[in-house]
Scaffold this motif. Structure first.
Motif, PDB file in Angstrom:
ATOM      1  N   GLN A   5       0.813  -1.217   0.000  1.00 15.14           N
ATOM      2  CA  GLN A   5       0.000   0.000   0.000  1.00 15.14           C
ATOM      3  C   GLN A   5       0.846   1.266   0.000  1.00 15.14           C
ATOM      4  OE1 GLN A   5      -2.705  -0.421   3.296  1.00 15.14           O
ATOM      5  NE2 GLN A   5      -4.082  -1.727   2.126  1.00 15.14           N
ATOM      6  N   CYS A   6       2.034   1.213   0.583  1.00 16.55           N
ATOM      7  CA  CYS A   6       2.895   2.400   0.635  1.00 16.55           C
ATOM      8  C   CYS A   6       3.739   2.564  -0.622  1.00 16.55           C
ATOM      9  CB  CYS A   6       3.818   2.331   1.847  1.00 16.55           C
ATOM     10  SG  CYS A   6       2.920   2.390   3.404  1.00 16.55           S
ATOM     11  N   ASP A   7       4.121   1.457  -1.236  1.00 18.71           N
ATOM     12  CA  ASP A   7       4.927   1.494  -2.459  1.00 18.71           C
ATOM     13  C   ASP A   7       4.254   0.608  -3.500  1.00 18.71           C
ATOM     14  OD1 ASP A   7       6.734   1.355  -4.518  1.00 18.71           O
ATOM     15  OD2 ASP A   7       8.473   1.139  -3.226  1.00 18.71           O
ATOM     16  N   PRO A   8       3.528   1.188  -4.444  1.00 16.44           N
ATOM     17  CA  PRO A   8       2.773   0.394  -5.413  1.00 16.44           C
ATOM     18  C   PRO A   8       3.636  -0.411  -6.373  1.00 16.44           C
ATOM     19  CG  PRO A   8       2.670   2.710  -5.984  1.00 16.44           C
ATOM     20  CD  PRO A   8       3.343   2.620  -4.648  1.00 16.44           C
ATOM     21  N   CYS A   9       4.951  -0.233  -6.321  1.00 22.66           N
ATOM     22  CA  CYS A   9       5.865  -1.006  -7.168  1.00 22.66           C
ATOM     23  C   CYS A   9       6.346  -2.275  -6.484  1.00 22.66           C
ATOM     24  CB  CYS A   9       7.071  -0.164  -7.555  1.00 22.66           C
ATOM     25  SG  CYS A   9       6.636   1.301  -8.502  1.00 22.66           S
ATOM     26  N   LEU A  10       5.958  -2.491  -5.240  1.00 20.84           N
ATOM     27  CA  LEU A  10       6.423  -3.633  -4.453  1.00 20.84           C
ATOM     28  C   LEU A  10       5.294  -4.645  -4.280  1.00 20.84           C
ATOM     29  CD1 LEU A  10       8.762  -4.781  -2.723  1.00 20.84           C
ATOM     30  CD2 LEU A  10       7.731  -3.607  -0.786  1.00 20.84           C
ATOM     31  N   PHE A  11       5.592  -5.899  -4.602  1.00 18.91           N
ATOM     32  CA  PHE A  11       4.621  -6.985  -4.509  1.00 18.91           C
ATOM     33  C   PHE A  11       5.235  -8.138  -3.729  1.00 18.91           C
ATOM     34  CE2 PHE A  11       3.662  -4.567  -8.229  1.00 18.91           C
ATOM     35  CZ  PHE A  11       2.283  -4.565  -8.324  1.00 18.91           C
ATOM     36  N   TRP A  12       4.399  -8.943  -3.074  1.00 19.88           N
ATOM     37  CA  TRP A  12       4.899 -10.121  -2.380  1.00 19.88           C
ATOM     38  C   TRP A  12       3.836 -11.204  -2.362  1.00 19.88           C
ATOM     39  CZ3 TRP A  12       2.616  -6.243   0.251  1.00 19.88           C
ATOM     40  CH2 TRP A  12       1.715  -6.582   1.248  1.00 19.88           C
ATOM     41  N   VAL A  22       8.846  -8.911  -5.128  1.00 17.15           N
ATOM     42  CA  VAL A  22       9.162  -8.392  -6.461  1.00 17.15           C
ATOM     43  C   VAL A  22       9.016  -6.884  -6.434  1.00 17.15           C
ATOM     44  CG1 VAL A  22       8.520  -8.412  -8.899  1.00 17.15           C
ATOM     45  CG2 VAL A  22       8.282 -10.499  -7.541  1.00 17.15           C
ATOM     46  N   ILE A  23       9.996  -6.193  -7.027  1.00 21.90           N
ATOM     47  CA  ILE A  23       9.883  -4.746  -7.197  1.00 21.90           C
ATOM     48  C   ILE A  23       9.911  -4.454  -8.697  1.00 21.90           C
ATOM     49  CG2 ILE A  23      12.362  -4.320  -6.958  1.00 21.90           C
ATOM     50  CD1 ILE A  23      11.414  -1.664  -5.494  1.00 21.90           C
ATOM     51  N   LEU A  24       8.993  -3.600  -9.129  1.00 25.26           N
ATOM     52  CA  LEU A  24       8.872  -3.236 -10.543  1.00 25.26           C
ATOM     53  C   LEU A  24       9.207  -1.765 -10.714  1.00 25.26           C
ATOM     54  CD1 LEU A  24       5.394  -4.865 -11.199  1.00 25.26           C
ATOM     55  CD2 LEU A  24       7.601  -5.778 -11.904  1.00 25.26           C
ATOM     56  N   PHE A  25       9.859  -1.455 -11.820  1.00 26.02           N
ATOM     57  CA  PHE A  25      10.128  -0.059 -12.170  1.00 26.02           C
ATOM     58  C   PHE A  25      10.093   0.032 -13.684  1.00 26.02           C
ATOM     59  CE2 PHE A  25      12.745   3.610 -13.170  1.00 26.02           C
ATOM     60  CZ  PHE A  25      12.192   4.561 -12.328  1.00 26.02           C
ATOM     61  N   THR A  26       9.067   0.631 -14.225  1.00 25.83           N
ATOM     62  CA  THR A  26       8.842   0.755 -15.662  1.00 25.83           C
ATOM     63  C   THR A  26       8.913  -0.627 -16.304  1.00 25.83           C
ATOM     64  OG1 THR A  26       9.858   2.939 -15.514  1.00 25.83           O
ATOM     65  CG2 THR A  26       9.433   2.107 -17.697  1.00 25.83           C
ATOM     66  N   ASP A  27       9.983  -0.934 -17.044  1.00 24.50           N
ATOM     67  CA  ASP A  27      10.081  -2.248 -17.680  1.00 24.50           C
ATOM     68  C   ASP A  27      11.156  -3.117 -17.044  1.00 24.50           C
ATOM     69  OD1 ASP A  27      12.219  -0.807 -18.600  1.00 24.50           O
ATOM     70  OD2 ASP A  27      12.050  -1.472 -20.672  1.00 24.50           O
ATOM     71  N   ILE A  61      18.164  -0.533 -12.132  1.00 21.67           N
ATOM     72  CA  ILE A  61      17.841   0.849 -12.511  1.00 21.67           C
ATOM     73  C   ILE A  61      18.984   1.819 -12.194  1.00 21.67           C
ATOM     74  CG2 ILE A  61      15.354   0.523 -12.535  1.00 21.67           C
ATOM     75  CD1 ILE A  61      15.222   1.946  -9.797  1.00 21.67           C
ATOM     76  N   GLY A  62      20.183   1.433 -12.574  1.00 22.94           N
ATOM     77  CA  GLY A  62      21.343   2.291 -12.423  1.00 22.94           C
ATOM     78  C   GLY A  62      22.037   2.216 -11.074  1.00 22.94           C
ATOM     79  N   MET A  63      21.516   1.411 -10.160  1.00 21.29           N
ATOM     80  CA  MET A  63      22.145   1.267  -8.847  1.00 21.29           C
ATOM     81  C   MET A  63      22.949  -0.033  -8.796  1.00 21.29           C
ATOM     82  SD  MET A  63      19.143   2.435  -6.237  1.00 21.29           S
ATOM     83  CE  MET A  63      17.884   1.418  -6.980  1.00 21.29           C
ATOM     84  N   LYS A  64      24.121   0.034  -8.228  1.00 26.47           N
ATOM     85  CA  LYS A  64      24.951  -1.157  -8.042  1.00 26.47           C
ATOM     86  C   LYS A  64      24.364  -1.985  -6.899  1.00 26.47           C
ATOM     87  CE  LYS A  64      29.669  -2.564  -7.029  1.00 26.47           C
ATOM     88  NZ  LYS A  64      31.027  -2.085  -6.704  1.00 26.47           N
ATOM     89  N   VAL A  65      24.276  -3.280  -7.091  1.00 30.73           N
ATOM     90  CA  VAL A  65      23.749  -4.186  -6.081  1.00 30.73           C
ATOM     91  C   VAL A  65      24.840  -5.155  -5.661  1.00 30.73           C
ATOM     92  CG1 VAL A  65      22.035  -5.978  -5.585  1.00 30.73           C
ATOM     93  CG2 VAL A  65      21.422  -4.035  -7.039  1.00 30.73           C
ATOM     94  N   GLU A  66      25.107  -5.214  -4.377  1.00 33.58           N
ATOM     95  CA  GLU A  66      26.087  -6.150  -3.845  1.00 33.58           C
ATOM     96  C   GLU A  66      25.387  -7.086  -2.875  1.00 33.58           C
ATOM     97  OE1 GLU A  66      29.333  -4.054  -2.062  1.00 33.58           O
ATOM     98  OE2 GLU A  66      29.954  -3.164  -3.956  1.00 33.58           O
ATOM     99  N   THR A  67      25.728  -8.355  -2.933  1.00 37.89           N
ATOM    100  CA  THR A  67      25.163  -9.339  -2.009  1.00 37.89           C
ATOM    101  C   THR A  67      26.292 -10.029  -1.270  1.00 37.89           C
ATOM    102  OG1 THR A  67      25.140 -11.013  -3.747  1.00 37.89           O
ATOM    103  CG2 THR A  67      23.141  -9.749  -3.442  1.00 37.89           C
ATOM    104  N   ASP A  68      25.989 -10.421  -0.049  1.00 40.67           N
ATOM    105  CA  ASP A  68      26.947 -11.158   0.784  1.00 40.67           C
ATOM    106  C   ASP A  68      26.213 -12.400   1.304  1.00 40.67           C
ATOM    107  OD1 ASP A  68      28.627 -12.197   2.744  1.00 40.67           O
ATOM    108  OD2 ASP A  68      29.307 -10.213   3.359  1.00 40.67           O
ATOM    109  N   VAL A  69      26.430 -13.515   0.632  1.00 40.01           N
ATOM    110  CA  VAL A  69      25.742 -14.752   0.974  1.00 40.01           C
ATOM    111  C   VAL A  69      26.061 -15.189   2.406  1.00 40.01           C
ATOM    112  CG1 VAL A  69      25.456 -17.180   0.361  1.00 40.01           C
ATOM    113  CG2 VAL A  69      25.682 -15.471  -1.430  1.00 40.01           C
TER     114      VAL A  69
END
Length: 72
Positions: A5-12, A22-27, A61-69
């Motif tokens: 409800q707060c972020d219409p681009c976020l689904f679960w 899931v997060i959506l942004f344009t395409d 969307i232009g942001m670098k994503v880093e993960t640490d398993v």
């Protein structure tokens, strides 16, 4: 799937001990969750639009994503 409800681009979705976010942004979209739910989402979403599944997310969307398993 439920839309945030707060972020219409976020689904679960949750089912038993399985989940997906899931997060959506344009395409563009990014998804995380249990393996079976990710497979379900990509199969169902792929019926409606052409998708590319990358095994590891390195940018979104232009942001670098880093993960640490190790840290979760």
């Amino acid at each position: 799937m439920r839309q945030n409800q707060c972020d219409p681009c976020l689904f679960w979705k949750e089912k038993d001990d399985q989940w997906i976010v899931v997060i959506l942004f344009t395409d563009d979209y990014a998804a995380t969750g249990s393996s079976s739910m990710r497979q379900w989402f990509h199969k169902e979403f792929g019926k409606r639009v052409e998708t590319v599944v990358y095994p590891t997310l390195t940018s979104f969307i232009g942001m670098k994503v880093e993960t640490d398993v190790a840290k979760g």
